[in-house]
Design a protein around this motif. Structure first.
Motif, PDB file in Angstrom:
ATOM      1  N   ALA A 146       0.821  -1.225   0.000  1.00 39.13           N
ATOM      2  CA  ALA A 146       0.000   0.000   0.000  1.00 39.13           C
ATOM      3  C   ALA A 146       0.853   1.273   0.000  1.00 39.13           C
ATOM      4  CB  ALA A 146      -0.983  -0.002   1.177  1.00 39.13           C
ATOM      5  N   GLN A 147       1.900   1.273  -0.830  1.00 41.80           N
ATOM      6  CA  GLN A 147       2.802   2.435  -0.934  1.00 41.80           C
ATOM      7  C   GLN A 147       2.984   2.797  -2.408  1.00 41.80           C
ATOM      8  OE1 GLN A 147       3.950   4.171   1.571  1.00 41.80           O
ATOM      9  NE2 GLN A 147       3.424   2.812   3.243  1.00 41.80           N
ATOM     10  N   PRO A 148       2.045   3.557  -2.984  1.00 39.75           N
ATOM     11  CA  PRO A 148       2.161   3.849  -4.416  1.00 39.75           C
ATOM     12  C   PRO A 148       3.320   4.762  -4.799  1.00 39.75           C
ATOM     13  CG  PRO A 148       0.278   5.008  -3.469  1.00 39.75           C
ATOM     14  CD  PRO A 148       0.819   4.113  -2.394  1.00 39.75           C
ATOM     15  N   LYS A 149       3.871   5.496  -3.830  1.00 36.74           N
ATOM     16  CA  LYS A 149       5.071   6.296  -4.126  1.00 36.74           C
ATOM     17  C   LYS A 149       6.270   5.415  -3.753  1.00 36.74           C
ATOM     18  CE  LYS A 149       3.316  10.937  -4.121  1.00 36.74           C
ATOM     19  NZ  LYS A 149       3.176  10.995  -5.562  1.00 36.74           N
ATOM     20  N   PHE A 150       6.674   4.603  -4.701  1.00 36.20           N
ATOM     21  CA  PHE A 150       7.592   3.502  -4.386  1.00 36.20           C
ATOM     22  C   PHE A 150       8.942   3.580  -5.077  1.00 36.20           C
ATOM     23  CE2 PHE A 150       5.539   2.361  -8.294  1.00 36.20           C
ATOM     24  CZ  PHE A 150       6.524   1.713  -9.025  1.00 36.20           C
ATOM     25  N   THR A 151       9.166   4.630  -5.881  1.00 36.76           N
ATOM     26  CA  THR A 151      10.392   4.648  -6.675  1.00 36.76           C
ATOM     27  C   THR A 151      11.586   5.159  -5.869  1.00 36.76           C
ATOM     28  OG1 THR A 151       9.785   6.822  -7.551  1.00 36.76           O
ATOM     29  CG2 THR A 151       9.189   4.904  -8.896  1.00 36.76           C
ATOM     30  N   ASN A 152      12.760   4.838  -6.395  1.00 34.77           N
ATOM     31  CA  ASN A 152      14.027   5.239  -5.799  1.00 34.77           C
ATOM     32  C   ASN A 152      14.590   6.386  -6.642  1.00 34.77           C
ATOM     33  OD1 ASN A 152      16.802   5.479  -5.363  1.00 34.77           O
ATOM     34  ND2 ASN A 152      17.103   3.298  -5.048  1.00 34.77           N
ATOM     35  N   PRO A 153      14.662   7.622  -6.095  1.00 33.93           N
ATOM     36  CA  PRO A 153      15.088   8.775  -6.904  1.00 33.93           C
ATOM     37  C   PRO A 153      16.453   8.588  -7.570  1.00 33.93           C
ATOM     38  CG  PRO A 153      14.211   9.514  -4.795  1.00 33.93           C
ATOM     39  CD  PRO A 153      14.291   8.014  -4.732  1.00 33.93           C
ATOM     40  N   GLN A 154      17.436   8.070  -6.824  1.00 32.90           N
ATOM     41  CA  GLN A 154      18.768   7.869  -7.410  1.00 32.90           C
ATOM     42  C   GLN A 154      18.718   6.782  -8.491  1.00 32.90           C
ATOM     43  OE1 GLN A 154      18.282   7.787  -3.996  1.00 32.90           O
ATOM     44  NE2 GLN A 154      19.145   9.794  -3.523  1.00 32.90           N
ATOM     45  N   GLY A 155      17.947   5.734  -8.210  1.00 34.82           N
ATOM     46  CA  GLY A 155      17.812   4.640  -9.182  1.00 34.82           C
ATOM     47  C   GLY A 155      17.118   5.106 -10.448  1.00 34.82           C
ATOM     48  N   MET A 156      16.101   5.966 -10.298  1.00 34.94           N
ATOM     49  CA  MET A 156      15.387   6.484 -11.466  1.00 34.94           C
ATOM     50  C   MET A 156      16.293   7.406 -12.285  1.00 34.94           C
ATOM     51  SD  MET A 156      12.486   4.982 -11.490  1.00 34.94           S
ATOM     52  CE  MET A 156      11.697   5.838 -12.846  1.00 34.94           C
ATOM     53  N   ALA A 157      17.132   8.187 -11.599  1.00 29.93           N
ATOM     54  CA  ALA A 157      18.082   9.062 -12.310  1.00 29.93           C
ATOM     55  C   ALA A 157      19.056   8.207 -13.127  1.00 29.93           C
ATOM     56  CB  ALA A 157      18.836   9.945 -11.316  1.00 29.93           C
ATOM     57  N   ALA A 158      19.527   7.105 -12.521  1.00 32.12           N
ATOM     58  CA  ALA A 158      20.440   6.192 -13.233  1.00 32.12           C
ATOM     59  C   ALA A 158      19.718   5.533 -14.410  1.00 32.12           C
ATOM     60  CB  ALA A 158      20.979   5.134 -12.274  1.00 32.12           C
ATOM     61  N   LEU A 159      18.441   5.222 -14.219  1.00 35.46           N
ATOM     62  CA  LEU A 159      17.658   4.637 -15.315  1.00 35.46           C
ATOM     63  C   LEU A 159      17.550   5.633 -16.471  1.00 35.46           C
ATOM     64  CD1 LEU A 159      15.858   2.152 -16.170  1.00 35.46           C
ATOM     65  CD2 LEU A 159      13.918   3.505 -15.381  1.00 35.46           C
ATOM     66  N   GLY A 160      17.309   6.898 -16.144  1.00 40.42           N
ATOM     67  CA  GLY A 160      17.246   7.940 -17.167  1.00 40.42           C
ATOM     68  C   GLY A 160      18.554   8.033 -17.944  1.00 40.42           C
ATOM     69  N   GLU A 161      19.678   7.971 -17.217  1.00 36.96           N
ATOM     70  CA  GLU A 161      20.998   8.008 -17.872  1.00 36.96           C
ATOM     71  C   GLU A 161      21.198   6.775 -18.753  1.00 36.96           C
ATOM     72  OE1 GLU A 161      24.634   8.969 -15.622  1.00 36.96           O
ATOM     73  OE2 GLU A 161      23.268   9.540 -13.992  1.00 36.96           O
ATOM     74  N   LEU A 162      20.809   5.629 -18.224  1.00 40.87           N
ATOM     75  CA  LEU A 162      20.952   4.378 -18.970  1.00 40.87           C
ATOM     76  C   LEU A 162      20.129   4.422 -20.254  1.00 40.87           C
ATOM     77  CD1 LEU A 162      22.083   1.442 -19.018  1.00 40.87           C
ATOM     78  CD2 LEU A 162      19.996   0.747 -17.816  1.00 40.87           C
ATOM     79  N   TYR A 163      18.889   4.883 -20.135  1.00 37.33           N
ATOM     80  CA  TYR A 163      18.025   4.993 -21.317  1.00 37.33           C
ATOM     81  C   TYR A 163      18.634   5.952 -22.344  1.00 37.33           C
ATOM     82  CZ  TYR A 163      14.011   2.349 -19.445  1.00 37.33           C
ATOM     83  OH  TYR A 163      13.176   1.361 -18.988  1.00 37.33           O
ATOM     84  N   ALA A 164      19.217   7.054 -21.860  1.00 36.23           N
ATOM     85  CA  ALA A 164      19.829   8.035 -22.771  1.00 36.23           C
ATOM     86  C   ALA A 164      21.034   7.423 -23.484  1.00 36.23           C
ATOM     87  CB  ALA A 164      20.239   9.288 -21.994  1.00 36.23           C
ATOM     88  N   VAL A 165      21.877   6.715 -22.717  1.00 35.31           N
ATOM     89  CA  VAL A 165      23.081   6.091 -23.274  1.00 35.31           C
ATOM     90  C   VAL A 165      22.719   5.019 -24.307  1.00 35.31           C
ATOM     91  CG1 VAL A 165      24.920   4.461 -22.614  1.00 35.31           C
ATOM     92  CG2 VAL A 165      24.645   6.582 -21.361  1.00 35.31           C
ATOM     93  N   LEU A 166      21.678   4.250 -24.007  1.00 39.32           N
ATOM     94  CA  LEU A 166      21.277   3.162 -24.904  1.00 39.32           C
ATOM     95  C   LEU A 166      20.363   3.637 -26.031  1.00 39.32           C
ATOM     96  CD1 LEU A 166      20.550   0.312 -22.321  1.00 39.32           C
ATOM     97  CD2 LEU A 166      22.570   0.582 -23.763  1.00 39.32           C
ATOM     98  N   GLY A 167      19.928   4.899 -25.951  1.00 39.76           N
ATOM     99  CA  GLY A 167      19.021   5.414 -26.972  1.00 39.76           C
ATOM    100  C   GLY A 167      17.656   4.750 -26.909  1.00 39.76           C
ATOM    101  N   VAL A 168      17.201   4.454 -25.688  1.00 36.73           N
ATOM    102  CA  VAL A 168      15.896   3.800 -25.519  1.00 36.73           C
ATOM    103  C   VAL A 168      14.788   4.744 -25.993  1.00 36.73           C
ATOM    104  CG1 VAL A 168      14.244   2.946 -23.784  1.00 36.73           C
ATOM    105  CG2 VAL A 168      16.655   2.316 -23.626  1.00 36.73           C
ATOM    106  N   PRO A 169      13.852   4.227 -26.791  1.00 40.15           N
ATOM    107  CA  PRO A 169      12.738   5.048 -27.286  1.00 40.15           C
ATOM    108  C   PRO A 169      11.703   5.266 -26.184  1.00 40.15           C
ATOM    109  CG  PRO A 169      12.505   2.802 -28.060  1.00 40.15           C
ATOM    110  CD  PRO A 169      13.800   2.857 -27.302  1.00 40.15           C
ATOM    111  N   VAL A 170      11.961   6.250 -25.331  1.00 41.38           N
ATOM    112  CA  VAL A 170      11.137   6.457 -24.132  1.00 41.38           C
ATOM    113  C   VAL A 170       9.690   6.797 -24.484  1.00 41.38           C
ATOM    114  CG1 VAL A 170      10.894   7.817 -22.021  1.00 41.38           C
ATOM    115  CG2 VAL A 170      13.132   7.056 -22.752  1.00 41.38           C
ATOM    116  N   ASP A 171       9.473   7.526 -25.564  1.00 44.84           N
ATOM    117  CA  ASP A 171       8.093   7.845 -25.963  1.00 44.84           C
ATOM    118  C   ASP A 171       7.304   6.561 -26.213  1.00 44.84           C
ATOM    119  OD1 ASP A 171       8.687  10.483 -25.742  1.00 44.84           O
ATOM    120  OD2 ASP A 171       8.859  10.864 -27.892  1.00 44.84           O
TER     121      ASP A 171
END
Length: 196
Positions: free
Chosen positions: A123-148
């Protein structure tokens, strides 16, 4: 700009931990450890784990277990619906082209549904890890992930999962799932925007 090294990708992938619940101060130590263990193994919760977490959170266990049982079919349905509505996504130049990008998107969608189920269980919908999400954003950028494309797929998966879950779960539990998905989509959107 030089291509990212395998080491860079590995390091970012290791840091790209979406789930922040193992550090959540409102959860018991046993719940945090259980979630961390399941997440490290990249798997859905077992029946006994769901029972244990739901007993503490007041979420109904049986509907959540049913939802988890439909995880892969729900991802497959989201994929079919999205590609029927927007076939250009997987064609040359589309956001999910070539095929390995599309496959990675569906795999990520499965894991995103998995962690949303964890969030509902406690019962915790705010469940993300801010540092982990930032790293995910970097990873997606590096890999050219089609985020849209990924966000479109995730939006459809949210609709399907919530629709399915509402048939068996109390409205308060269904709202938790919807909120967890919305939190995740918002975090992916903002981490990718800031990483570019």
């Amino acid at each position: 700009m030089s291509a990212p090294t395998n080491d860079t990708i590995r390091q970012l992938a290791a840091k790209a931990q979406v789930l922040g619940l193992p550090q959540h101060p409102n959860l018991s130590e046993s719940s945090r450890q259980l979630l961390q263990h399941a997440d490290q193994e990249r798997r859905l919760l077992s029946s006994s784990e769901i029972q244990s977490l739901c007993q503490l959170s007041g979420v109904m266990a049986a509907p959540l277990e049913q939802l988890q049982g439909k995880a892969q079919p729900l991802v497959d349905q989201a994929r079919r619906d999205l590609l029927e509505a927007q076939p250009h996504l997987v064609k040359t130049g589309g956001a999910l082209y070539p095929e390995h990008r599309a496959e990675a998107c569906w795999r990520d969608c499965f894991h995103f549904l998995r962690v949303c189920c964890y969030a509902v269980a406690v019962a915790q919908p705010k469940f993300t890890n801010p540092q982990g999400m930032a790293a995910l954003g970097e990873l997606y950028a590096v890999l050219g992930v089609p985020v849209d494309g990924l966000l479109l797929a995730l939006a459809r998966l949210q609709e399907l999962a919530c629709q399915s879950y509402r048939q068996a779960a109390p409205s308060t539990d269904a709202e938790l799932l919807d909120a967890a998905f919305s939190e995740l989509r918002s975090q992916i959107h903002s981490c990718v925007v800031t990483s570019c």
